[in-house]
Scaffold this motif. Structure first.
Motif, short mmCIF file in Angstrom:
data_model
loop_
_atom_site.label_atom_id
_atom_site.label_comp_id
_atom_site.label_asym_id
_atom_site.label_seq_id
_atom_site.Cartn_x
_atom_site.Cartn_y
_atom_site.Cartn_z
N SER A 77 0.84 -1.19 0.00
CA SER A 77 0.00 0.00 0.00
C SER A 77 0.88 1.24 0.00
O SER A 77 2.05 1.18 0.39
N GLN A 78 0.29 2.35 -0.43
CA GLN A 78 1.02 3.61 -0.43
C GLN A 78 0.20 4.66 0.30
O GLN A 78 -1.02 4.71 0.19
N GLU A 79 0.90 5.51 1.04
CA GLU A 79 0.22 6.60 1.74
C GLU A 79 1.04 7.87 1.58
O GLU A 79 2.24 7.87 1.77
N ARG A 80 0.34 8.92 1.21
CA ARG A 80 1.02 10.20 0.96
C ARG A 80 1.34 10.90 2.28
O ARG A 80 0.49 11.01 3.16
N GLN A 81 2.59 11.38 2.40
CA GLN A 81 2.97 12.21 3.55
C GLN A 81 3.71 13.40 2.99
O GLN A 81 4.89 13.31 2.68
N ALA A 82 2.97 14.49 2.86
CA ALA A 82 3.54 15.68 2.24
C ALA A 82 3.99 15.34 0.82
O ALA A 82 3.22 14.79 0.05
N THR A 83 5.25 15.56 0.50
CA THR A 83 5.70 15.31 -0.87
C THR A 83 6.15 13.87 -1.10
O THR A 83 6.35 13.48 -2.24
N THR A 84 6.30 13.12 -0.05
CA THR A 84 6.80 11.76 -0.24
C THR A 84 5.69 10.72 -0.09
O THR A 84 4.72 10.92 0.63
N LEU A 85 5.87 9.62 -0.78
CA LEU A 85 4.92 8.52 -0.69
C LEU A 85 5.53 7.41 0.15
O LEU A 85 6.61 6.89 -0.17
N ILE A 86 4.84 7.05 1.20
CA ILE A 86 5.30 5.97 2.07
C ILE A 86 4.74 4.65 1.56
O ILE A 86 3.53 4.52 1.38
N CYS A 87 5.62 3.69 1.34
CA CYS A 87 5.19 2.36 0.90
C CYS A 87 5.24 1.40 2.08
O CYS A 87 6.18 1.43 2.87
N ARG A 88 4.23 0.55 2.14
CA ARG A 88 4.18 -0.42 3.24
C ARG A 88 3.78 -1.79 2.73
O ARG A 88 2.93 -1.91 1.83
N ALA A 89 4.35 -2.82 3.29
CA ALA A 89 3.91 -4.19 3.00
C ALA A 89 2.59 -4.44 3.70
O ALA A 89 2.41 -4.01 4.85
N ILE A 90 1.67 -5.10 3.03
CA ILE A 90 0.40 -5.46 3.65
C ILE A 90 0.54 -6.87 4.20
O ILE A 90 0.44 -7.86 3.47
N TYR A 91 0.74 -6.94 5.50
CA TYR A 91 1.06 -8.22 6.11
C TYR A 91 -0.03 -9.27 5.99
O TYR A 91 0.25 -10.44 5.72
N PRO A 92 -1.30 -8.91 6.19
CA PRO A 92 -2.35 -9.94 6.08
C PRO A 92 -2.36 -10.63 4.72
O PRO A 92 -2.64 -11.83 4.63
N ALA A 93 -2.04 -9.86 3.67
CA ALA A 93 -2.02 -10.46 2.33
C ALA A 93 -0.97 -11.56 2.26
O ALA A 93 -1.24 -12.67 1.79
N MET A 94 0.24 -11.24 2.72
CA MET A 94 1.30 -12.24 2.74
C MET A 94 0.91 -13.42 3.62
O MET A 94 1.18 -14.58 3.29
N ASN A 95 0.25 -13.10 4.70
CA ASN A 95 -0.19 -14.12 5.63
C ASN A 95 -1.13 -15.12 4.95
O ASN A 95 -0.97 -16.33 5.07
#
Lengths: 118, 118
Positions: A77-95
């Motif tokens: 998933s991606q979440e915007r924080q000001a000018t940068t985009l934070i990327c995160r692994a979606i753990y339940p999916a991997m699970n």
DNA sequence: ACCCTCCTTCGAACATCGTCGAATTAATGC
DNA sequence: GCATTAATTCGACGATGTTCGAAGGAGGGT
């Protein structure tokens, strides 16, 4: 540990097509490295730029492309924080993915080969 | 159950490249169906012909191609019995693969995001 | 308004994959 | 030796994936 998977309840909801898509998404060395870096980054996630440095992909557009594929399959998933985009692994999916795979192969050699059904 | 994986010892020996190859091999709907059928067939395995009927691949050459890819990645083995070739899923390989994946994502949501290291 | 940084989208080159039919090898039976 | 069944290898086709540089939107500082 691993308790959340032994219930097998979540595995039922996964179909072969979706699993194949996720495996394919993870089945590129570049994307597997990306996903691994994201997983290791944990809950905090990682901005795209840092991800690029850490994974060692030369072109930003290439990384963006892979990220897009990972997002489409619901692994990242991606979440915007000001000018940068934070990327995160979606753990339940991997699970769920691991659960599906483990369910398929019984996860150890004592697999008795239960089903004859198609 | 799942005890053989909690040791984590086997996971260490796997590198990203090989895991990516196996995931890519499993990341095609056709090949995932093939592998699934083989896993379900259990220890006895399945002749190529029966596999073709069960998985629903029209051309024998296509199935052979996919089988070859699965074999190259160490996920499937073949053994000759007279005129027919018996295909079998290699369970330890899948076991290691699941172990690697589970190790990466901590296998449940309580993942604390341990590492910052590259 | 302007610029600057971050990231994505576009367009194109190049490689790889997935599928098929036809030809080939493997093993058996007559 | 010849025919038969089983499965692979070969050659080709279209489709898709990977990578890149250049150009475009998004957001914030001055």
């Amino acid at each position: 540990m691993l308790a959340s998977r032994t219930g097998v309840g979540n595995v039922i909801s996964m179909n072969v097509e979706q699993v194949a898509k996720q495996l394919e998404a993870l089945g590129s060395p570049a994307r597997l490295r990306i996903y691994r870096a994201l997983v290791r980054a944990g809950h905090a996630g990682l901005p795209v730029r840092q991800l690029q440095e850490r994974v060692g992909i030369s072109a930003a557009s290439t990384l963006s492309h892979h990220l897009h594929r990972l997002i489409l399959t619901g692994l990242v998933s991606q979440e915007r924080q000001a000018t940068t985009l934070i990327c995160r692994a979606i753990y339940p999916a991997m699970n769920d993915l691991v659960g599906f795979l483990a369910d398929e192969c019984c996860a150890d050699e004592t697999c008795s080969g239960t089903g004859e059904a198609a």
